[in-house]
Write an enzyme that holds these catalytic residues in place. Structure first.
Site, PDB file in Angstrom:
ATOM      1  N   ASP A 219       0.770  -1.104   0.050  1.00 43.15           N
ATOM      2  CA  ASP A 219       0.042  -0.127  -0.095  1.00 43.15           C
ATOM      3  C   ASP A 219       0.874   1.218   0.028  1.00 43.15           C
ATOM      4  O   ASP A 219       2.047   1.256  -0.439  1.00 43.15           O
ATOM      5  CB  ASP A 219      -1.008   0.033   1.318  1.00 43.15           C
ATOM      6  CG  ASP A 219      -2.211   0.589   1.054  1.00 43.15           C
ATOM      7  OD1 ASP A 219      -2.232   1.792   0.548  1.00 43.15           O
ATOM      8  OD2 ASP A 219      -3.379   0.002   1.093  1.00 43.15           O
ATOM      9  N   GLY A 241       4.540  -0.533  -4.085  1.00 43.94           N
ATOM     10  CA  GLY A 241       3.781   0.188  -3.081  1.00 43.94           C
ATOM     11  C   GLY A 241       2.907   1.249  -3.763  1.00 43.94           C
ATOM     12  O   GLY A 241       2.816   1.459  -5.050  1.00 43.94           O
ATOM     13  N   HIS A 242       1.997   2.025  -3.289  1.00 42.64           N
ATOM     14  CA  HIS A 242       1.371   2.928  -3.905  1.00 42.64           C
ATOM     15  C   HIS A 242       1.664   4.475  -3.791  1.00 42.64           C
ATOM     16  O   HIS A 242       0.812   5.397  -3.906  1.00 42.64           O
ATOM     17  CB  HIS A 242      -0.310   2.660  -3.162  1.00 42.64           C
ATOM     18  CG  HIS A 242      -0.697   1.502  -3.520  1.00 42.64           C
ATOM     19  ND1 HIS A 242      -2.044   1.218  -3.109  1.00 42.64           N
ATOM     20  CD2 HIS A 242      -0.378   0.369  -4.158  1.00 42.64           C
ATOM     21  CE1 HIS A 242      -2.204  -0.361  -3.310  1.00 42.64           C
ATOM     22  NE2 HIS A 242      -1.327  -0.584  -4.015  1.00 42.64           N
ATOM     23  N   GLY A 243       3.013   4.684  -3.377  1.00 49.94           N
ATOM     24  CA  GLY A 243       3.528   5.922  -3.269  1.00 49.94           C
ATOM     25  C   GLY A 243       3.392   6.674  -1.973  1.00 49.94           C
ATOM     26  O   GLY A 243       3.088   6.136  -1.113  1.00 49.94           O
TER      27      GLY A 243
END
Length: 393
Positions: A219, A241-243
């Site tokens: 995430d 991941g999602h930054g």
């Protein structure tokens, strides 16, 4: 036995529970080793009670400083535990030199955290070679309601440094309602498909500094939640991941605010998002004075994104959103795995204002061109900006 003998015996017994080290100033720091309270570092024995007793002793020790020691080269099995303050010492340190391993999901009693430090001022959690192993794989497959690994709540003058966190059931580190926080030199890892395993989450906290972290999770590498202000992020390697995400904000029509967020010197590698701001439709409040500077992207799916269209059930589309203003992007470069490298998707309510973009060069990973997509965003560009952003002057 005479009085002197009795006193000597008492001191010997007390010495079994703690040891001291004389520092340069001539005073003695009390160090409480969890093994002296019954912890077994065999990776099999539940040492939760021993950790609680060791913390109680360390937290109650008077003086300038006290430490709780988790010895190196050993693994201690610990269940959900709340370490409560305030503590007597001005500074209290948790030295994680070995590994602390979570009990499997089946042994948890509906707790939404694993290790929580609550209302502790002057706390340091550190340890060369130390590891927090959340054993999240016992949660992920069944999509259980996971717990966060390390929660710091209502703490001030907090420092986290030089340890690793892996496989958290949910968020690895959550800093909640805390201030004067320094997070540095951590390694945080979980599989790219592990659900909700944010690296560091900041919630209703201020004066937070996050530097020198290497994060790869399923995430957000770092998420900045509502009520947070004066957060500085510098020198991060993120991927998978999602930054780095500001939000999500305004769910269920909530009034929320975030301000003075500075993100710089971040390298996103094979992430879903890079620099992201996300809000829910129907939310209220503001997010302002947010900057992303010196950002590198390597094969990132959505390098730059504002998304104001998260929707709750029953919310009328375009029902307004958290107001975004004074958002700055400077010196962004690298590659996008998708054609759309910049996506400013803002509400019809005029909630995206004063966006400033300067010196951007984001090309496609396959060597082709990229484009920018924008809706209802207002602002300006300066210097060389590629892809061109049509809604900014």
């Amino acid at each position: 036995m005479g009085i002197v003998g009795i006193r000597t015996a008492i001191l010997v017994v007390a010495g079994l529970a703690w040891c001291g080290s004389v520092l340069a100033g001539g005073w003695e720091e009390r160090v409480f080793n969890v093994e002296h309270f019954g912890a077994r570092g065999d990776g099999l024995t539940d040492s939760t009670e021993a950790f609680v007793h060791a913390w109680t002793a360390a937290c109650g020790a008077r003086g300038a400083s006290a430490s709780l020691l988790v010895p190196a080269a050993k693994s201690f099995l610990v269940g959900p535990t709340k370490f409560r303050g305030p503590c007597a010492a001005t500074r209290i340190t948790v030295q994680v030199m070995g590994t602390i391993t979570a009990l499997p999901a089946s042994a948890w009693d509906r707790q939404n955290y694993w290790l929580m430090f609550h209302q502790v001022d002057g706390l340091t959690v550190t340890g060369s070679g130390g590891v927090l192993d959340g054993r999240g794989e016992t949660w992920w497959s069944n999509r259980c309601r996971n717990g966060d690994s390390l929660v710091l709540m209502n703490c001030t003058n907090l420092e986290l440094s030089h340890f690793s966190s892996k496989n958290s059931p949910q968020m690895h580190i959550a800093v909640i309602q805390s201030s004067k926080v320094n997070v540095t030199q951590l390694t945080i890892t979980a599989p790219g498909d592990s659900p909700n395993t944010d690296g560091v989450h900041i919630d209703r906290s201020e004066d937070v500094h996050i530097t020198g972290l290497t994060i790869g999770t399923g995430d957000d590498c770092i998420s900045i939640g509502p009520g947070s202000r004066f957060v500085n992020i510098d020198g991060i390697i993120c991927g998978p991941g999602h930054g780095v995400s500001v939000g999500s904000l305004g769910r269920h029509g909530a009034m929320e605010s975030v301000e003075h967020i500075d993100v710089r010197n971040v390298h996103f590698i094979n992430t879903m998002n890079g620099a992201r701001i996300k809000t829910w439709q129907g939310g209220r409040g503001y997010a302002k004075s947010i900057s992303f500077t010196n950002i590198n992207f390597t094969n990132v799916e959505n390098p730059v994104i504002i998304d104001q269209f998260y929707v709750d059930r029953g919310v009328v589309p375009n029902a307004g959103a958290v107001a975004l203003s004074n958002i700055t992007y400077t010196n962004l470069k690298g590659t996008s795995s998708r054609k759309t490298a910049v996506d400013f998707d803002c509400s019809d309510s005029g909630s995206c204002r004063d966006i400033s973009v300067s010196s951007v060069l984001i090309t496609a990973s396959d060597g082709r061109g990229t484009e920018a997509r924008c809706r209802n965003a207002q602002g300006k560009t300066s210097g060389y900006v590629y892809p061109r952003i049509p809604c900014l002057s």
